[in-house]
Design a protein around this motif. Structure first.
Motif, PDB file in Angstrom:
ATOM      1  N   SER A 282      39.172 -23.978 103.915  1.00 27.77           N
ATOM      2  CA  SER A 282      40.209 -24.438 102.984  1.00 27.77           C
ATOM      3  C   SER A 282      41.265 -25.204 103.766  1.00 27.77           C
ATOM      4  N   GLY A 283      41.898 -26.168 103.103  1.00 26.10           N
ATOM      5  CA  GLY A 283      43.019 -26.897 103.708  1.00 26.10           C
ATOM      6  C   GLY A 283      42.639 -27.488 105.052  1.00 26.10           C
ATOM      7  N   THR A 284      43.458 -27.198 106.051  1.00 26.99           N
ATOM      8  CA  THR A 284      43.234 -27.740 107.392  1.00 26.99           C
ATOM      9  C   THR A 284      41.867 -27.314 107.942  1.00 26.99           C
ATOM     10  N   SER A 285      41.487 -26.071 107.676  1.00 25.37           N
ATOM     11  CA  SER A 285      40.185 -25.604 108.183  1.00 25.37           C
ATOM     12  C   SER A 285      39.045 -26.380 107.530  1.00 25.37           C
TER      13      SER A 285
ATOM     14  N   SER B 274      38.188 -20.537 109.454  1.00 24.32           N
ATOM     15  CA  SER B 274      39.425 -19.980 108.899  1.00 24.32           C
ATOM     16  C   SER B 274      40.279 -19.432 110.028  1.00 24.32           C
ATOM     17  N   GLN B 275      41.495 -19.921 110.115  1.00 26.83           N
ATOM     18  CA  GLN B 275      42.424 -19.407 111.128  1.00 26.83           C
ATOM     19  C   GLN B 275      42.635 -17.917 110.904  1.00 26.83           C
ATOM     20  N   SER B 276      43.064 -17.582 109.692  1.00 30.53           N
ATOM     21  CA  SER B 276      43.440 -16.191 109.409  1.00 30.53           C
ATOM     22  C   SER B 276      42.220 -15.295 109.252  1.00 30.53           C
TER      23      SER B 276
ATOM     24  N   THR C  28      41.447 -15.852 104.099  1.00 26.82           N
ATOM     25  CA  THR C  28      41.602 -16.733 102.933  1.00 26.82           C
ATOM     26  C   THR C  28      40.596 -16.343 101.847  1.00 26.82           C
TER      27      THR C  28
ATOM     28  N   VAL D 174      37.660 -18.645 101.023  1.00 23.11           N
ATOM     29  CA  VAL D 174      36.634 -18.687 102.075  1.00 23.11           C
ATOM     30  C   VAL D 174      35.777 -17.420 102.001  1.00 23.11           C
TER      31      VAL D 174
ATOM     32  N   VAL E  31      53.742 -22.057 109.066  1.00 31.09           N
ATOM     33  CA  VAL E  31      52.795 -22.119 107.951  1.00 31.09           C
ATOM     34  C   VAL E  31      51.796 -23.266 108.144  1.00 31.09           C
ATOM     35  N   ALA E  32      52.254 -24.374 108.704  1.00 35.44           N
ATOM     36  CA  ALA E  32      51.340 -25.505 108.917  1.00 35.44           C
ATOM     37  C   ALA E  32      50.416 -25.206 110.090  1.00 35.44           C
ATOM     38  N   ALA E  33      49.119 -25.336 109.847  1.00 39.14           N
ATOM     39  CA  ALA E  33      48.153 -25.088 110.921  1.00 39.14           C
ATOM     40  C   ALA E  33      48.210 -26.233 111.930  1.00 39.14           C
TER      41      ALA E  33
ATOM     42  N   LEU F 120      48.204 -34.063 104.772  1.00 36.68           N
ATOM     43  CA  LEU F 120      48.524 -32.669 104.412  1.00 36.68           C
ATOM     44  C   LEU F 120      49.740 -32.177 105.201  1.00 36.68           C
ATOM     45  N   LYS F 121      49.764 -32.475 106.501  1.00 36.80           N
ATOM     46  CA  LYS F 121      50.902 -32.041 107.333  1.00 36.80           C
ATOM     47  C   LYS F 121      52.188 -32.668 106.803  1.00 36.80           C
TER      48      LYS F 121
ATOM     49  N   GLU G 298      53.204 -31.075 103.308  1.00 38.37           N
ATOM     50  CA  GLU G 298      53.682 -29.681 103.299  1.00 38.37           C
ATOM     51  C   GLU G 298      54.961 -29.498 104.112  1.00 38.37           C
TER      52      GLU G 298
ATOM     53  N   VAL H 288      46.456 -17.223 102.524  1.00 37.97           N
ATOM     54  CA  VAL H 288      46.305 -17.330 101.069  1.00 37.97           C
ATOM     55  C   VAL H 288      45.214 -16.364 100.608  1.00 37.97           C
TER      56      VAL H 288
HETATM   57  C1  F6R Z   1      47.820 -26.362 106.199  1.00 39.57           C
HETATM   58  C2  F6R Z   1      47.347 -24.994 106.222  1.00 39.57           C
HETATM   59  C3  F6R Z   1      46.437 -24.543 105.150  1.00 39.57           C
HETATM   60  C4  F6R Z   1      45.352 -23.627 105.744  1.00 39.57           C
HETATM   61  C5  F6R Z   1      44.483 -23.037 104.625  1.00 39.57           C
HETATM   62  C6  F6R Z   1      43.351 -22.208 105.177  1.00 39.57           C
HETATM   63  O1  F6R Z   1      48.658 -26.639 107.278  1.00 39.57           O
HETATM   64  O2  F6R Z   1      47.698 -24.237 107.087  1.00 39.57           O
HETATM   65  O3  F6R Z   1      45.877 -25.605 104.469  1.00 39.57           O
HETATM   66  O4  F6R Z   1      44.580 -24.373 106.633  1.00 39.57           O
HETATM   67  O5  F6R Z   1      45.269 -22.256 103.782  1.00 39.57           O
HETATM   68  O6  F6R Z   1      43.816 -21.162 105.966  1.00 39.57           O
HETATM   69  P1  F6R Z   1      42.849 -20.405 106.961  1.00 39.57           P
HETATM   70  O7  F6R Z   1      42.467 -21.352 108.036  1.00 39.57           O
HETATM   71  O8  F6R Z   1      43.641 -19.243 107.444  1.00 39.57           O
HETATM   72  O9  F6R Z   1      41.650 -19.997 106.152  1.00 39.57           O
END
Ligand code: F6R
Length: 592
Positions: free
Chosen positions: A292-295, A339-341, A344, A347, A390-392, A468-469, A472, A589
């Protein structure tokens, strides 16, 4: 999207809850509250704003007691008001709850409880949990049974903690994280290990529908039938505790600057895992890439790299759309999720659906203890440390690095990333060294109504990421456009007030980009070129270094994203926005 914390032990609870909530504020930051138990009474304070602001006005830290719960909110149901902030009392103030998730059947439950005489104070879906607990506790006078019964009535996703006036804390989870932290001086229940990492590195990850009861020195875990269950403790990394801003004014800027160090080490100790990933990917009929998003933008670049360098058939789908296009996923497929976190919801949903269809699950995460890591057949870790802004930023470039390493391995080094990693890092450092220049550029362009970011081929995902950066962090409308699509519609938007950023490193896409730039300039727009070479068509030129020993333009994305990150950061400052906490967003998220 919210953070919850509970503690039962020997330390004064209020300061501890406030500090925990500050560390987890990335999960939601529109309102805050804590409830403590003192002399058989539940005290509760809550308000709108960030943890420090609410603590400043309500003096949360001075609340008495050794047991309590806390919450930071990211509103889903009900506006951002003091009344909707958590914790929520039941009718008699003998129970208070804090919840993360969405209770889908809250309307039916509320009607039923109102018929039974319960009075609701907030517009939230969460408040039903407090009243259900009260209802079943009044019936049965048995805490465990009342939690079991309450959970059996909830539809949707939840993790909650509840404080009872007798001094007990309990909680349960379904598809939202809830983790026990245990130490000599007490026990924690938290959405994230950051909630207790200052005190202990021993974490117990609860399974879906587990129920926990925390007394002052013990905890009991039960399954949904009320049977005692054991869950093994995991040792988590103490380094996660290091989340102060250091010399930087914001986490976002610190994390942008942490990229060279993170890129030096990512993947180095996982070469065997990378090899294993390559084997699994090469054997699959189709690799589905999701995030999602940046990922998701990383997944788009991965598609280019795996197809062009790994000769692998790859399809990319954003996680929120994945469930609608499951045809083609079967036991010969691999799903590679980014996914960073690792938490999500979109995901996790995509991964579960693909798993059910028989696909093998690989993932790239930053949190090795996350839900995504735990449901994957195998996972790689970006290990870039906690990303609080918050911004990846650093999580994106470390994800990209791992993808480059995989693609490079698949083509026996023809990509040149692994052999030239230090040159790539030097190039990134050079861009970071010119950071102050971006302040001036942001000053020039901050009144922009719209910013368009153009890229072709493998640079298009970076155009999406840059846009996106910018949106946001600065709230300026920004759009990433595939440069070749300009004539098919977007050109109609370009006028004298438009700002257009063109990603144009000198590779095979360059000549066509310059032609597009001229078409745009003819309509009066201001052109900002990001390139290793200047060109007269650029009104503003942002130089990125060329890496002489690498022929292939596919390496540029990891470098050209850096100026976009810095520009977005400075645009937020010039426009008086806190880059670490953009409005309406949360770092993790966990709702769909
Ligand atoms: C944008 C941002 C979001 C995340 C997205 C997915 O800067 O941070 O778009 O990339 O919510 O989050 P993860 O990677 O945690 O699944």
């Amino acid at each position: 999207m919210c953070s919850i914390i509970g503690y039962n032990g020997q330390l004064f609870v209020a300061p501890l809850l406030v500090d925990s909530l500050k560390r987890m504020e990335y999960r939601g930051y529109d309102s805050v509250g804590i409830a403590t138990i003192n002399n058989g009474k539940i005290l509760l304070k809550k308000g709108v704003g960030k943890v420090l602001e609410v603590d400043g006005t309500l003096d949360l830290k001075s609340m008495k007691g050794f047991t309590g719960i806390g919450h930071t909110r990211w509103a889903t149901h009900g506006g951002v008001t003091e009344i909707n902030a958590h914790p929520h009392y039941c009718c008699t103030d003998s129970i208070a709850i804090a919840h993360n998730g969405i209770i889908e059947n809250h309307r039916e439950l509320k009607e039923e409880l109102i018929d039974l005489g319960h009075v609701f104070k907030s517009d939230t879906d969460s408040e039903v949990i407090a009243h259900l607990l009260e209802n079943y506790y009044n019936d049965q006078k048995n805490l465990k049974k009342s939690v079991m019964k309450t959970c059996s009535r909830l539809k949707g996703a939840y993790a909650f903690v509840a404080a009872f006036e007798d001094g007990t804390i309990c909680g349960s989870r379904y598809n939202e994280p809830l983790i026990i932290g245990t130490v000599d001086t007490g026990n924690f229940l938290s959405s994230d290990i950051l909630g207790f990492i200052e005190f202990t590195d021993k974490a117990i990850f609860l399974d879906n529908r587990d129920i926990v009861i925390l007394d002052s020195n013990t905890y009991q875990i039960y399954d949904s039938d009320g049977k005692n269950v054991d869950r093994t403790a995991t040792q988590v990394a103490w380094e996660l505790a290091a989340i102060d801003k250091g010399k930087y004014s914001h986490h976002t800027l610190k994390e942008i600057h942490e990229q060279p160090k993170a890129l030096e080490k990512v993947g180095i100790s996982s070469l065997d895992k990378i090899e294993e990933f390559c084997k699994v990917l090469s054997k699959s009929k189709t690799v589905f890439l999701t995030g999602s998003g940046t990922s998701y933008h990383c997944a788009l670049i991965a598609k280019h790299l795996l197809s062009n360098f790994g000769k692998i058939h790859a399809e990319t789908l954003m996680s929120s759309e994945f469930q609608y296009t499951l045809a083609g996923v079967d036991n010969s497929s691999v799903l590679l999720a980014f996914s960073q976190s690792g938490e999500t919801a979109d995901v996790l949903h995509a991964v579960k659906a693909a798993k059910q269809m028989g696909a093998k699950i690989l993932s790239i995460v930053n949190v090795s203890t996350s839900s995504l890591a735990r449901i994957s057949d195998s996972f790689l870790v970006t290990s870039c440390g906690p990303e609080v802004g918050v911004a990846a930023t650093k999580s994106f470039t470390t994800q990209l690095s791992l993808v480059y390493m995989i693609a490079d391995r698949l083509c026996n080094g023809c990509l040149g990333f692994s052999a030239n990693r230090s040159l790539v890092i030097d190039a990134i450092c050079e861009v970071l060294d010119s950071e102050k220049e971006f302040c001036g550029i942001a000053e020039k362009i901050h009144p922009a109504r719209d910013i368009y970011v153009l890229g072709r081929s493998i640079h298009y995902p970076i155009a999406l990421e840059g846009a996106l950066k910018i949106k946001e962090l600065s709230y300026i409308h920004a759009e990433g456009i595939a440069a070749g699509e300009l004539k098919h519609g977007p050109l109609a938007l370009i006028d004298r007030d438009s700002y257009v950023i063109i990603l144009n490193p000198s590779d095979s896409t360059s000549d066509r980009n310059i032609a597009s730039a001229h078409e745009i300039k003819a309509r009066g727009a201001t052109i900002i070129g990001i390139s290793d070479l200047p060109n007269e068509v650029y009104d503003i030129f942002i130089k990125i270094p060329k890496i002489p020993s690498i022929e292939c333009g596919a390496i540029y994305p990891i470098i050209e994203v850096i100026p976009l990150q810095i520009l977005a950061y400075y645009l937020s400052l010039v426009r008086n926005i806190d880059p670490d906490y953009p409005r309406n967003l949360a770092k993790s998220v966990t709702v769909m």
